[in-house]
Design a protein around this motif. Structure first.
Motif, short mmCIF file in Angstrom:
data_model
loop_
_atom_site.label_atom_id
_atom_site.label_comp_id
_atom_site.label_asym_id
_atom_site.label_seq_id
_atom_site.Cartn_x
_atom_site.Cartn_y
_atom_site.Cartn_z
N LEU A 33 0.83 -1.20 0.00
CA LEU A 33 0.00 0.00 0.00
C LEU A 33 0.86 1.25 0.00
CD1 LEU A 33 -2.74 1.42 0.18
CD2 LEU A 33 -2.63 1.12 2.68
N GLU A 34 1.90 1.28 0.82
CA GLU A 34 2.81 2.42 0.85
C GLU A 34 3.45 2.65 -0.51
OE1 GLU A 34 5.63 1.93 4.04
OE2 GLU A 34 4.04 1.85 5.55
N SER A 35 3.87 1.57 -1.14
CA SER A 35 4.47 1.67 -2.47
C SER A 35 3.47 2.23 -3.47
CB SER A 35 4.95 0.30 -2.91
OG SER A 35 5.44 0.34 -4.22
N THR A 36 2.25 1.75 -3.41
CA THR A 36 1.20 2.21 -4.32
C THR A 36 0.89 3.69 -4.07
OG1 THR A 36 0.26 -0.01 -4.41
CG2 THR A 36 -1.18 1.80 -5.07
N ILE A 37 0.87 4.10 -2.81
CA ILE A 37 0.61 5.50 -2.47
C ILE A 37 1.72 6.39 -3.03
CG2 ILE A 37 0.57 7.13 -0.54
CD1 ILE A 37 -1.05 5.00 1.02
N HIS A 38 2.97 5.95 -2.88
CA HIS A 38 4.09 6.74 -3.41
C HIS A 38 4.00 6.85 -4.93
CE1 HIS A 38 6.14 7.33 0.35
NE2 HIS A 38 6.21 6.04 0.59
N GLU A 39 3.66 5.75 -5.57
CA GLU A 39 3.52 5.76 -7.03
C GLU A 39 2.38 6.70 -7.46
OE1 GLU A 39 2.74 2.66 -10.73
OE2 GLU A 39 3.14 1.88 -8.74
N ARG A 40 1.26 6.62 -6.75
CA ARG A 40 0.13 7.50 -7.04
C ARG A 40 0.52 8.97 -6.89
NH1 ARG A 40 -3.89 8.37 -2.45
NH2 ARG A 40 -2.04 9.53 -1.87
N ASP A 41 1.21 9.29 -5.81
CA ASP A 41 1.63 10.66 -5.57
C ASP A 41 2.57 11.16 -6.66
OD1 ASP A 41 0.06 10.62 -3.31
OD2 ASP A 41 1.74 10.46 -1.90
N GLU A 62 3.25 14.41 -11.66
CA GLU A 62 3.53 14.45 -13.10
C GLU A 62 2.33 15.02 -13.86
OE1 GLU A 62 5.75 13.77 -16.66
OE2 GLU A 62 6.28 14.00 -14.56
N VAL A 63 1.13 14.63 -13.50
CA VAL A 63 -0.07 15.16 -14.15
C VAL A 63 -0.16 16.66 -13.93
CG1 VAL A 63 -2.60 15.21 -14.01
CG2 VAL A 63 -1.41 13.03 -14.14
N ASN A 64 0.09 17.11 -12.71
CA ASN A 64 0.03 18.55 -12.42
C ASN A 64 1.10 19.31 -13.20
OD1 ASN A 64 -2.19 18.56 -10.70
ND2 ASN A 64 -0.95 18.02 -8.94
N ARG A 65 2.29 18.73 -13.32
CA ARG A 65 3.35 19.37 -14.09
C ARG A 65 2.94 19.49 -15.56
NH1 ARG A 65 7.20 18.21 -17.46
NH2 ARG A 65 6.83 15.97 -17.43
N LEU A 66 2.36 18.43 -16.11
CA LEU A 66 1.93 18.46 -17.51
C LEU A 66 0.79 19.46 -17.72
CD1 LEU A 66 2.12 14.65 -18.28
CD2 LEU A 66 3.61 16.44 -19.19
N LYS A 67 -0.13 19.54 -16.76
CA LYS A 67 -1.21 20.54 -16.86
C LYS A 67 -0.63 21.95 -16.86
CE LYS A 67 -5.04 18.11 -14.60
NZ LYS A 67 -5.89 18.10 -13.39
#
Length: 60
Positions: free
Chosen positions: A22-30, A35-40
């Protein structure tokens, strides 16, 4: 060690494994959200630049 104690230890191990996953998945999500915010942001900056260039060419 009784069967009950063995089951408890097995479940604790599974819980710990799931917590790590779960921690790994949370880090990946973050990281993906960043990255999405940077692209926006890049897209908005590109749009602003385009609008400014259109404005400049319209004035001429």
């Amino acid at each position: 060690m009784s069967e009950r104690d063995e089951m408890i230890e097995k479940l604790r191990g599974e819980r710990d494994s799931l917590k790590k996953e779960l921690e790994s998945t949370i880090h990946e999500r973050d990281a993906l959200l960043c990255e999405v915010n940077r692209l926006k942001f890049e897209l908005q900056m590109s749009d602003l630049k385009r609008l400014k260039e259109e404005e400049t060419s319209d004035v001429r």
